[in-house]
Design a protein around this motif. Structure first.
Motif, short mmCIF file in Angstrom:
data_model
loop_
_atom_site.label_atom_id
_atom_site.label_comp_id
_atom_site.label_asym_id
_atom_site.label_seq_id
_atom_site.Cartn_x
_atom_site.Cartn_y
_atom_site.Cartn_z
N GLU A 196 0.83 -1.20 0.00
CA GLU A 196 0.00 0.00 0.00
C GLU A 196 0.86 1.25 0.00
OE1 GLU A 196 -3.67 0.04 2.34
OE2 GLU A 196 -3.12 -1.96 3.04
N LEU A 197 1.98 1.23 0.73
CA LEU A 197 2.88 2.38 0.74
C LEU A 197 3.51 2.59 -0.62
CD1 LEU A 197 4.62 1.83 4.21
CD2 LEU A 197 3.06 3.70 3.62
N SER A 198 3.78 1.49 -1.31
CA SER A 198 4.41 1.59 -2.64
C SER A 198 3.47 2.21 -3.67
CB SER A 198 4.85 0.19 -3.12
OG SER A 198 5.78 -0.38 -2.24
N ALA A 199 2.17 2.16 -3.38
CA ALA A 199 1.19 2.65 -4.35
C ALA A 199 1.15 4.16 -4.47
CB ALA A 199 -0.19 2.12 -3.99
N GLY A 200 1.90 4.86 -3.61
CA GLY A 200 1.88 6.31 -3.76
C GLY A 200 2.27 7.10 -2.53
N ALA A 201 2.57 6.41 -1.43
CA ALA A 201 2.96 7.14 -0.22
C ALA A 201 4.34 7.76 -0.41
CB ALA A 201 2.97 6.20 0.98
N ARG A 202 4.48 8.99 0.01
CA ARG A 202 5.77 9.68 -0.09
C ARG A 202 5.98 10.48 1.18
NH1 ARG A 202 6.83 14.94 -1.13
NH2 ARG A 202 8.95 15.46 -1.84
N GLY A 203 7.17 10.35 1.77
CA GLY A 203 7.43 11.14 2.96
C GLY A 203 8.50 10.54 3.84
N LEU A 204 8.51 11.02 5.09
CA LEU A 204 9.52 10.64 6.08
C LEU A 204 8.80 10.05 7.29
CD1 LEU A 204 12.46 10.85 7.30
CD2 LEU A 204 11.75 13.10 8.17
N LEU A 205 9.24 8.87 7.72
CA LEU A 205 8.72 8.23 8.92
C LEU A 205 9.80 8.31 10.00
CD1 LEU A 205 6.75 6.44 10.55
CD2 LEU A 205 7.79 4.44 9.43
N VAL A 206 9.47 8.93 11.12
CA VAL A 206 10.42 9.11 12.22
C VAL A 206 10.04 8.19 13.37
CG1 VAL A 206 11.45 10.72 13.85
CG2 VAL A 206 10.80 11.51 11.57
N LEU A 207 10.95 7.34 13.78
CA LEU A 207 10.78 6.49 14.96
C LEU A 207 11.65 7.06 16.07
CD1 LEU A 207 10.98 2.95 13.28
CD2 LEU A 207 8.96 4.36 13.67
N ASP A 208 11.04 7.86 16.93
CA ASP A 208 11.78 8.54 17.99
C ASP A 208 11.87 7.64 19.22
OD1 ASP A 208 13.18 10.60 19.18
OD2 ASP A 208 11.38 11.62 19.90
N ASP A 209 13.02 7.71 19.91
CA ASP A 209 13.26 6.92 21.13
C ASP A 209 13.18 5.42 20.86
OD1 ASP A 209 13.67 9.20 22.64
OD2 ASP A 209 11.60 9.32 23.30
N TYR A 210 13.76 4.96 19.76
CA TYR A 210 13.70 3.55 19.41
C TYR A 210 14.44 2.68 20.43
CZ TYR A 210 13.58 -0.69 16.60
OH TYR A 210 13.36 -1.97 16.16
N HIS A 211 15.30 3.30 21.25
CA HIS A 211 16.00 2.52 22.29
C HIS A 211 15.02 1.91 23.29
CE1 HIS A 211 15.70 6.78 23.58
NE2 HIS A 211 15.29 6.23 24.71
N ALA A 212 13.78 2.42 23.34
CA ALA A 212 12.78 1.85 24.25
C ALA A 212 12.33 0.46 23.78
CB ALA A 212 11.58 2.78 24.35
N ILE A 213 12.59 0.13 22.53
CA ILE A 213 12.16 -1.15 21.97
C ILE A 213 13.23 -2.20 22.21
CG2 ILE A 213 11.44 -2.36 19.88
CD1 ILE A 213 9.46 -0.24 20.94
N THR A 214 12.83 -3.26 22.91
CA THR A 214 13.75 -4.38 23.20
C THR A 214 13.23 -5.70 22.64
OG1 THR A 214 12.67 -4.71 25.35
CG2 THR A 214 14.61 -3.25 25.29
#
Length: 916
Positions: A238-256
């Motif tokens: 679905e993203l390939s069909a036309g999505a354009r932009g920047l995805l920010v994952l902030d504080d990814y260190h919280a993910i273990t």
């Protein structure tokens, strides 16, 4: 393509009956469905329209397949295309079959948007920029250049201003930005991906609907959501069909969570070119950075890129203190802090009371002399002492009361402090730059900087003690509960050790269908005493559920299995006192599903039958439909393996109706596979093909690899029947290329590949494949592999027989004698033994065995029996003509049902093929 039908069969609510008529007139109004006159009309008619009790409609047409009998199909137009569903022969056109087909076609409509559980909007919004900012052109240029790679890793310890720098950068960029502020609670894969998909809807509002729908079924029977790549693939497409932009994952260190790291790696490896992902983290995440670097897919920014230069330090201090420092003082600070942004902010807050340049420089000198190797801690201690002590007493108290919360709002702060002016205090703290970040543009939610909050919590416990902090948390818990934030209320209740109240809140959350995050549930339940859980059978059930069917499927250890049964017994004891037989039925349905992979199949069948006994004949609760349908499938499979095809088909049809009624696509695909197997074993190969093709269509739409593999390998078996081994091999290879197959499914596909090799005359390849698979099955034999073993040994025995390795055939027969065999498998074993006897010239012994086979009336054995009887009858006998007539009838019976065996196509090689 269906044409307009001239006749119409519809449900008349007023009459409470079906009416059949010609559209222009009512001439045939007296014709009743399922009567002999009805079937006579069908034999002569070609099409009619049908409208069901629920208003679903379709066109029903008869079609002739090649030169064989005619079959009926249901059609419906959707989005400009005709959708087709197989109905069967004329005698199969019952009202129940027509209702089922109309419901299935109606279910093909566009699925509605998924209702996503409440998410914190502040986590999906970039924090507001602080008033005090330094122009960081060099850093902005580095971030600009990072867009040349799909992924940017922005890694630096706490206090280096990562989030502020990114926020400052995106405020100048003119591309859509999706933002997620991650926390430790986001380690549940369902919650993580729900936030990520919702964030991506910034690019396109309807993105990710199918993925969200798949996430919503994680804890729904039959727990078919095992492919972590399936919904991620759906999202990527679905993203390939036309999505354009920047995805920010902030504080990814919280993910273990290892599962999240693995799934995110897949997501990033297949990122569309129009999308860029920026990961902001304190430490090095366990992602394949080395591989990405080598491929030029990764841009990296480190803490060295974030350090303030001397000029940036001078600018910041001048803005914050309004007094210029000497170059000597600046160098002293640079040597001490090395451009650490948070250190500069803390120090400037502590120095705000200094009025002259001399006082400032003396304070800097004093702090330099106090600082040691543990600079951050020394600076924090100094800052908290100097900063907080300089604040008014009420503001100090406010800081210490609110520092325990990851997110703050004015109403929450009012509740825990007993104040009515928290909004004004929060604004005052934010304006003063006291490490308070605004998390949304409306200024509703805030958070303290992690370093500052940690220092405040330590100081608060030292000043007021643990009991005061517990009291604050209890007031927060009541506020969360009052405002419907049940997940936050549960977390806070567990934090203060109130497991009983947490259990009440989890029960409330379940009533709102909010229990769909397995890892979060497992973490909650583990902190609630058994004495409390015993009072809540629904919690015992869900605890067993997340232990047995976690997000990532893994073998259940013995200790876990014992714990699961203990929880189920606790739940059953309470439900028995309440005389709640339906929920007890669910417990047994759960036991049936749980037993499928780890116990003999008969255990699963026993539990499924008990569940069906407990469920009432009429159930209105749609939540029960998947459980009932799944149990019917299990019992139906047992009937199928014992040659009771009508019983199996009836159960599969009932389960299919439940699947359609509740919209459970996974259960629907399972019922279609069982119906296909029933048709195949009954000799209705065209009908079986239609079912398998329906499964392939549905699995393609829902990216279900497990059901797809079953359909592909089963279709390959049909193609072998039709003497098309090349196409069969293509299907098997396609199945083997699927990435998320269970071990039994992979074994099944490998066995089918051996059949193909054998049919194509590649005997050495087939032998190597079979012997390798046999060795693996004997090491790790699961209940499902037991059935594979019989087919494997029979095929291996035939191969040895063809190679005249009779000792190998005898070894196969010895192993087969140790296997638990069903009716059809006994036939296969007897036929293999008869082949061996014939090959050794023991015709009488073979004839006796064949008489035993003759008493087993299964289409499955008809063709092999035909060839064997022909070989046995080659010797003169008074009964030869009878045998020939019998063989002839069986052969024509098979041809009418689309049986077409490779050896029957080469009469001159009949005897040679008999030996294989």
């Amino acid at each position: 393509m269906p044409r307009q039908a001239n006749y119409y069969l519809c449900w008349q609510p007023k009459m409470q009956a079906y009416r059949f008529q010609e559209k222009a007139t009512a001439a045939l109004g007296a014709l009743l469905p399922e009567t002999e006159a009805w079937y006579i009309w069908l034999d002569e008619g070609h099409s009619f329209a049908f409208s069901s009790r629920t208003g679903a409609y379709c066109t029903v047409r008869r079609e002739r397949v090649k030169r064989h009998a005619a079959y009926w199909y249901a059609y419906r137009f959707l989005h400009g295309r005709a959708i087709k569903r197989y109905l069967g022969r004329t005698r199969d056109l019952t009202l129940a079959r027509l209702e089922e087909a109309a419901a299935l076609l109606a279910a093909e409509r566009e699925e509605p948007s998924v209702e996503v559980p409440a998410l914190l909007a502040s986590k999906l919004t970039p924090p507001r920029l602080p008033a005090l900012l330094v122009d960081r052109s060099r850093l902005m240029r580095l971030l600009d250049r990072s867009l040349s790679c799909p992924v940017t890793l922005f890694q630096a310890p706490a206090g280096f201003g990562k989030t502020t720098a990114v926020r400052q950068w995106i405020s100048k960029e003119r591309i859509p930005v999706a933002w997620i502020s991650l926390e430790s609670g986001d380690n549940d894969p369902v919650r993580f991906w729900r936030y990520l998909i919702t964030a991506c809807q910034t690019f396109e509002p309807n993105i990710g609907q199918m993925a969200l729908r798949q996430l919503a079924t994680v804890l729904h029977p039959p727990f078919a959501f095992s492919s972590t790549e399936a919904f991620v693939t759906s999202l990527l497409n679905e993203l390939s069909a036309g999505a354009r932009g920047l995805l920010v994952l902030d504080d990814y260190h919280a993910i273990t969570s290892p599962q999240i790291h693995e799934m995110l790696t897949f997501f990033l490896d297949h990122l569309p070119p129009s999308l860029h992902v920026l990961i902001v983290t304190r430490g090095e995440p366990p992602l394949p950075r080395v591989s990405w670097r080598a491929k030029g897919l990764l841009a990296e920014l480190q803490h060295t890129d974030l350090r303030f230069s001397m000029d940036e330090t001078a600018t910041f201090l001048l803005q914050a203190l309004s007094l210029p420092l000497s170059e000597r003082a600046l160098r002293q600070l640079d040597a001490l802090l090395a451009g650490w942004p948070a250190g500069l902010r803390l120090l400037t807050l502590a120095l705000q009371q200094k009025r002259t340049k001399q006082e400032l420089e003396q304070a800097i000198q004093a702090f330099s002399e106090r600082a040691n190797a543990s600079l951050p801690q020394a600076l924090l201690d100094y800052a908290v002492t100097e900063i907080v002590s300089a604040l008014p007493e009420p503001l100090q108290h406010f800081l210490f009361q609110t520092c325990a919360f990851a997110r703050l709002s004015a109403p929450l702060c009012d509740a825990v402090t007993g104040r009515a002016n928290s909004a004004a205090l929060l604004e005052e703290l934010e304006r003063a730059g006291l490490f308070l970040e605004v998390l949304d543009q409306a200024g509703t939610w805030y958070r303290y900087h992690a370093l500052f909050a940690e220092a405040l919590r330590t100081e608060a416990i030292q000043r007021y003690g643990e009991e005061a902090q517990q009291a604050v948390l209890l007031r927060a818990q009541r506020w969360y509960e009052t405002h419907g934030l049940l997940a936050e209320a549960i977390e806070t209740s567990l934090l203060v050790g109130d497991g009983a109240h947490a259990a009440q809140l989890i029960e409330q959350l379940e009533a709102q269908n909010g229990l769909d995050e397995p890892q979060t549930l497992s973490r909650w339940f583990a902190r609630i005493p058994d004495s409390v859980l015993f009072q809540y059978p629904i919690l015992c059930f869900f605890y067993a559920l997340v232990l047995r069917f976690p997000y990532e499927r893994a073998p259940v250890q013995q200790a876990e299995q014992e714990r699961i049964e203990e929880l189920l017994q606790m739940a059953e004891a309470t439900l028995s006192e309440q005389n709640d037989t339906i929920k007890i039925g669910v417990l047994y349905a759960f036991r049936a599903l749980s037993a499928l992979e780890q116990e003999p199949f008969t255990e699963a069948v026993r539990h499924a039958r008990r569940a069906l006994e407990l469920f009432p004949p009429e159930v209105d609760d749609q939540d029960m439909f998947p459980w009932i349908g799944t149990c019917q499938i299990i019992v139906g499979l047992y009937a199928l393996f014992h040659g009771r095809y009508d019983e199996a088909l009836n159960l599969a049809q009932q389960a299919r109706l439940y699947a359609v009624r509740c919209g459970d696509q996974s259960l629907l695909r399972g019922t279609l596979l069982v119906q296909a197997a029933c048709s195949s074993f009954s000799g209705e190969l065209y009908q079986a093909r239609e079912y398998y093709q329906q499964v392939l269509t549905l699995t393609r739409a829902h990216r279900d690899e497990e059901h797809r593999a079953e359909a592909l390998t089963s279709l390959a078996a049909l193609l072998l029947e039709w003497n098309e081994p090349e196409q069969a091999e293509q299907l098997v290879q396609e199945a083997l290329q699927l990435t998320k197959l269970s071990e039994p499914q992979r074994h099944s596909a490998e066995l089918r590949l051996a059949h193909v090799m054998y049919a194509r005359g590649r005997l050495q390849d087939a032998q190597q494949q079979l012997e390798s698979l046999l060795a693996r099955l004997r090491l790790t034999l699961s209940p499902w592999d037991v059935w594979q073993m019989v087919g494997l040994l029979c095929l291996l025995g035939r191969l040895y027989l063809r190679m005249q390795e009779y000792e190998g055939v005898r070894r196969c027969l010895e192993l087969l004698a140790r296997c638990e065999q069903q009716q059809g498998e006994v036939v296969l074993t007897k036929l293999l033994e008869a082949r061996l006897l014939l090959a050794q010239g023991q015709v009488q012994g073979a004839r006796l065995l064949l008489e035993q086979v003759d008493r087993v009336h299964t289409p499955f054995s008809a063709t092999l029996e035909y060839l064997l009887r022909r070989r046995v009858s080659s010797r003169p006998s008074n009964r030869s003509s009878g045998r020939v007539r019998c063989c002839s009838r069986r052969f024509h019976w098979g041809a009418a049902r689309a049986h077409c065996f490779p050896f029957s196509m080469r009469v001159n090689r009949l005897s040679a093929c008999f030996m294989c």
